[in-house]
Design a protein around this motif. Structure first.
Motif, PDB file in Angstrom:
ATOM      1  N   LEU B  79       7.336 -29.307  13.761  1.00  0.00           N
ATOM      2  CA  LEU B  79       7.343 -29.799  15.143  1.00  0.00           C
ATOM      3  C   LEU B  79       6.964 -31.274  15.183  1.00  0.00           C
ATOM      4  N   THR B  80       5.984 -31.633  14.379  1.00  0.00           N
ATOM      5  CA  THR B  80       5.545 -33.032  14.327  1.00  0.00           C
ATOM      6  C   THR B  80       6.716 -33.925  13.933  1.00  0.00           C
ATOM      7  N   LEU B  81       7.452 -33.466  12.945  1.00  0.00           N
ATOM      8  CA  LEU B  81       8.600 -34.233  12.471  1.00  0.00           C
ATOM      9  C   LEU B  81       9.658 -34.327  13.567  1.00  0.00           C
ATOM     10  N   GLN B  82       9.879 -33.202  14.258  1.00  0.00           N
ATOM     11  CA  GLN B  82      10.868 -33.213  15.337  1.00  0.00           C
ATOM     12  C   GLN B  82      10.424 -34.109  16.483  1.00  0.00           C
ATOM     13  N   LEU B  83       9.104 -34.265  16.628  1.00  0.00           N
ATOM     14  CA  LEU B  83       8.589 -35.078  17.724  1.00  0.00           C
ATOM     15  C   LEU B  83       8.660 -36.566  17.421  1.00  0.00           C
ATOM     16  N   MET B  84       8.915 -36.918  16.165  1.00  0.00           N
ATOM     17  CA  MET B  84       8.965 -38.354  15.884  1.00  0.00           C
ATOM     18  C   MET B  84      10.274 -38.831  15.278  1.00  0.00           C
ATOM     19  N   SER B  85      11.269 -37.950  15.164  1.00  0.00           N
ATOM     20  CA  SER B  85      12.525 -38.428  14.597  1.00  0.00           C
ATOM     21  C   SER B  85      13.710 -37.585  15.021  1.00  0.00           C
ATOM     22  N   ASP B  86      14.894 -38.174  14.900  1.00  0.00           N
ATOM     23  CA  ASP B  86      16.112 -37.436  15.219  1.00  0.00           C
ATOM     24  C   ASP B  86      16.609 -36.741  13.945  1.00  0.00           C
ATOM     25  N   PRO B  87      17.501 -35.770  14.095  1.00  0.00           N
ATOM     26  CA  PRO B  87      17.958 -34.999  12.928  1.00  0.00           C
ATOM     27  C   PRO B  87      18.529 -35.864  11.799  1.00  0.00           C
ATOM     28  N   ASN B  88      19.272 -36.902  12.134  1.00  0.00           N
ATOM     29  CA  ASN B  88      19.866 -37.716  11.063  1.00  0.00           C
ATOM     30  C   ASN B  88      18.818 -38.436  10.225  1.00  0.00           C
ATOM     31  N   THR B  89      17.764 -38.894  10.887  1.00  0.00           N
ATOM     32  CA  THR B  89      16.672 -39.535  10.162  1.00  0.00           C
ATOM     33  C   THR B  89      16.021 -38.546   9.205  1.00  0.00           C
ATOM     34  N   VAL B  90      15.799 -37.337   9.709  1.00  0.00           N
ATOM     35  CA  VAL B  90      15.162 -36.311   8.879  1.00  0.00           C
ATOM     36  C   VAL B  90      16.027 -36.009   7.663  1.00  0.00           C
ATOM     37  N   LEU B  91      17.316 -35.767   7.910  1.00  0.00           N
ATOM     38  CA  LEU B  91      18.195 -35.422   6.796  1.00  0.00           C
ATOM     39  C   LEU B  91      18.277 -36.590   5.812  1.00  0.00           C
ATOM     40  N   GLY B  92      18.421 -37.794   6.336  1.00  0.00           N
ATOM     41  CA  GLY B  92      18.506 -38.984   5.470  1.00  0.00           C
ATOM     42  C   GLY B  92      17.279 -39.132   4.589  1.00  0.00           C
ATOM     43  N   GLY B  93      16.105 -38.988   5.189  1.00  0.00           N
ATOM     44  CA  GLY B  93      14.858 -39.156   4.445  1.00  0.00           C
ATOM     45  C   GLY B  93      14.673 -38.084   3.386  1.00  0.00           C
ATOM     46  N   LYS B  94      14.941 -36.837   3.774  1.00  0.00           N
ATOM     47  CA  LYS B  94      14.767 -35.727   2.845  1.00  0.00           C
ATOM     48  C   LYS B  94      15.783 -35.804   1.711  1.00  0.00           C
ATOM     49  N   LEU B  95      16.990 -36.242   2.062  1.00  0.00           N
ATOM     50  CA  LEU B  95      18.049 -36.374   1.075  1.00  0.00           C
ATOM     51  C   LEU B  95      17.655 -37.413   0.028  1.00  0.00           C
ATOM     52  N   LEU B  96      17.200 -38.551   0.496  1.00  0.00           N
ATOM     53  CA  LEU B  96      16.794 -39.616  -0.420  1.00  0.00           C
ATOM     54  C   LEU B  96      15.670 -39.124  -1.331  1.00  0.00           C
ATOM     55  N   PHE B  97      14.714 -38.411  -0.743  1.00  0.00           N
ATOM     56  CA  PHE B  97      13.592 -37.905  -1.522  1.00  0.00           C
ATOM     57  C   PHE B  97      14.067 -36.938  -2.606  1.00  0.00           C
ATOM     58  N   ASN B  98      14.913 -35.998  -2.224  1.00  0.00           N
ATOM     59  CA  ASN B  98      15.389 -35.023  -3.203  1.00  0.00           C
ATOM     60  C   ASN B  98      16.250 -35.670  -4.282  1.00  0.00           C
ATOM     61  N   ILE B  99      17.044 -36.667  -3.899  1.00  0.00           N
ATOM     62  CA  ILE B  99      17.879 -37.339  -4.895  1.00  0.00           C
ATOM     63  C   ILE B  99      17.003 -38.069  -5.917  1.00  0.00           C
ATOM     64  N   VAL B 100      15.980 -38.735  -5.432  1.00  0.00           N
ATOM     65  CA  VAL B 100      15.061 -39.411  -6.342  1.00  0.00           C
ATOM     66  C   VAL B 100      14.398 -38.396  -7.279  1.00  0.00           C
ATOM     67  N   LEU B 101      14.016 -37.262  -6.698  1.00  0.00           N
ATOM     68  CA  LEU B 101      13.377 -36.220  -7.488  1.00  0.00           C
ATOM     69  C   LEU B 101      14.332 -35.663  -8.546  1.00  0.00           C
ATOM     70  N   VAL B 102      15.581 -35.421  -8.156  1.00  0.00           N
ATOM     71  CA  VAL B 102      16.564 -34.885  -9.098  1.00  0.00           C
ATOM     72  C   VAL B 102      16.799 -35.875 -10.243  1.00  0.00           C
ATOM     73  N   PHE B 103      16.933 -37.160  -9.907  1.00  0.00           N
ATOM     74  CA  PHE B 103      17.165 -38.146 -10.962  1.00  0.00           C
ATOM     75  C   PHE B 103      15.990 -38.203 -11.933  1.00  0.00           C
ATOM     76  N   SER B 104      14.782 -38.236 -11.399  1.00  0.00           N
ATOM     77  CA  SER B 104      13.631 -38.299 -12.313  1.00  0.00           C
ATOM     78  C   SER B 104      13.570 -37.056 -13.173  1.00  0.00           C
ATOM     79  N   MET B 105      13.785 -35.914 -12.524  1.00  0.00           N
ATOM     80  CA  MET B 105      13.723 -34.655 -13.252  1.00  0.00           C
ATOM     81  C   MET B 105      14.777 -34.595 -14.344  1.00  0.00           C
TER      82      MET B 105
END
Ligand SMILES: Nc1ncnc2c1ncn2[C@@H]1O[C@H](COP(=O)(O)OP(=O)(O)OP(=O)(O)O)[C@@H](O)[C@H]1O
Ligand SMILES: [Mg+2]
Lengths: 213, 219
Positions: B79-105
């Protein structure tokens, strides 16, 4: 500051399965002030405020938020609404100040350190500003949540159970802040505390919207 | 740039809590050890070593990548996340995070793997690297979407592999195939179909992700 915000709710209805939580609520407001949502436990106050804030979808009806006369897109509602409640959690591993800074940055706004200090001071959290939130008491968390909900100067401020976990000093500070904010924004209390409903100039009683046609 | 700040938040949070990194690290070490033990003194073929590489990647991805959304759901911060961002921001941020994680892994897995298996030798390195990058992007994108979907379900643990398998299968089959070719050292144009498949997979997943995320994100 926010005098150009307005809200229009038409025939708003929410059902969970076959249970009607509220039916055809109509509400319109384009002036700042304090409004209340009243009703006993389980009546649907939280459900209504979540729908208004765009956290939950309605079964039917519409909610329109306007800023400067223009309707706010559904995906941008977050930017005109401030919301605090016991079921909204801040990030435990970050400090109070970090939580406020992070939320401003994610919103695309510039963190206003002076405003942070003023608000943290006001709720006596300033000396604890660098402690992680997980080390906060529940009342301290509630105070921080209220701060979190207003730092982006929203036109609509929704506080569900604003004084949950607060001591009488905390309650007093909340009422004071609410009446200040209500000069420029629409502040909504969802509560079953008589004193809080008594402060509101306009009250929606959920029970009026259960069996209406 | 809002999604970048969301990414920064996740990164900072990960460095403090080490939710995903610990799970991933443990998983990689355990899987590779098990493979080493089960091979024992026997020689494995080059082909098999290429396939096993992606098996390790697949299972490690299963173990750690769902954190992106599940941790928000578990801690009640959705809810906190929904209260401070729109869906595209959330997806963009999470996507970038997971991609960085996948590359390091995957870089970690690749280094460890080539140090431990002598038969894991790649003759056409540029082709493998291209496939590796495209594959990592694909894994990052699909795992983010799957994580978003399962975060809302109550059977998180089991649902993730079940849902991932059909979504990731075409990606991994292609990756295994092109790895085989890269190990044999075939010229670049013989791997064209696989590269094209990987590119299309990534593009389709990103497009589908941004179109469908709205529906998953709001209750
Ligand atoms: N996700 C859900 N699925 C089904 N029913 C739900 C769901 N969420 C809430 N309800 C039901 O909706 C009704 C209203 O709940 P809500 O939390 O809005 O009440 P409330 O007025 O805020 O109560 P309280 O004063 O206890 O906070 C309750 O009967 C509750 O059981
Ligand atoms: Mg409630």
């Amino acid at each position: 500051m926010n005098d150009n915000y307005s809200i229009e709710i038409s025939d708003l209805t929410k059902v969970f399965g076959s249970r009607i939580i509220f039916n055809k609520i109509n509400f319109k407001r384009d002036t700042p002030g304090l409004a209340g949502i009243a009703g006993p436990n389980g009546s649907g106050k939280s459900t209504l405020v979540k729908v208004i804030a765009g956290l939950l979808t309605q079964s039917s009806g519409t909610i329109k938020h306007y800023l400067g006369g223009k309707e706010v897109h559904q995906n941008s509602v977050y930017s005109v609404v401030g919301f605090a409640s016991p079921y909204v959690y801040l990030y435990d591993e970050f400090s109070a100040l970090e939580n406020l800074e992070i939320s401003m940055k994610i919103r695309g706004l510039k963190p206003d350190q002076e405003n942070f200090k003023a608000l943290l001071d006001r709720f006596t959290l300033w000396p604890r500003r660098n402690d992680p939130v997980k080390a906060y008491s529940s009342g301290m968390k509630q105070r921080l949540k209220l701060i979190f909900s207003v730092i982006h100067s929203p036109g609509l401020i929704i506080w569900d159970e604003p004084t949950a976990n607060l001591d009488s000093d905390g309650k007093h500070r909340v009422y004071e802040l609410a009446s200040e904010l209500a000069k420029e924004s629409i502040v909504v209390f969802a509560t079953n505390e008589e004193t809080e409903i008594g402060m509101c100039s306009e009250v929606i009683n959920i029970l009026d919207y259960k069996n209406n046609k | 740039m809002k999604f970048y700040w969301l990414f920064r938040k996740d990164l900072q949070s990960e460095l403090r809590t080490r939710y995903a990194i610990n799970a991933l690290g443990m998983f990689i070490v355990v899987t590779i050890s098990v493979i080493l033990f089960s091979i024992g003194q026997e020689k494995i073929t080059q082909n098999l070593s290429g396939g096993l590489f992606w098996v390790v990647v697949f299972f490690s991805a299963m173990s750690g990548l769902s954190r992106a959304f599940v941790s928000e759901e578990e801690r009640g911060t959705v809810l906190t996340l929904q209260l401070m961002s729109d869906p595209n921001t959330v997806l963009g941020g999470k996507l970038l995070f997971n991609i960085v994680l996948v590359f390091s892994m995957n870089i970690f897995i690749a280094l460890l793997y080539s140090a431990l298996f002598d038969v894991f030798v790649i003759k056409n390195l540029p082709m493998f690297l291209l496939a590796f990058v495209l594959g990592n992007l694909g894994i990052g994108i699909s795992s983010t979407l799957i994580a978003a979907i399962i975060a809302k379900a109550n059977t998180k643990g089991t649902l993730y592999p079940v849902l991932s398998f059909p979504i990731l299968l075409p990606l991994f089959l292609t990756l295994i195939e092109i790895t085989k070719k890269a190990m044999e050292g075939v010229p670049f144009d013989e791997g064209f179909i696989e590269i094209a498949t990987l590119v299309s997979y990534d593009v389709v997943m990103v497009a589908a992700g941004f179109m469908l995320f709205d529906l998953v994100w709001k209750e």
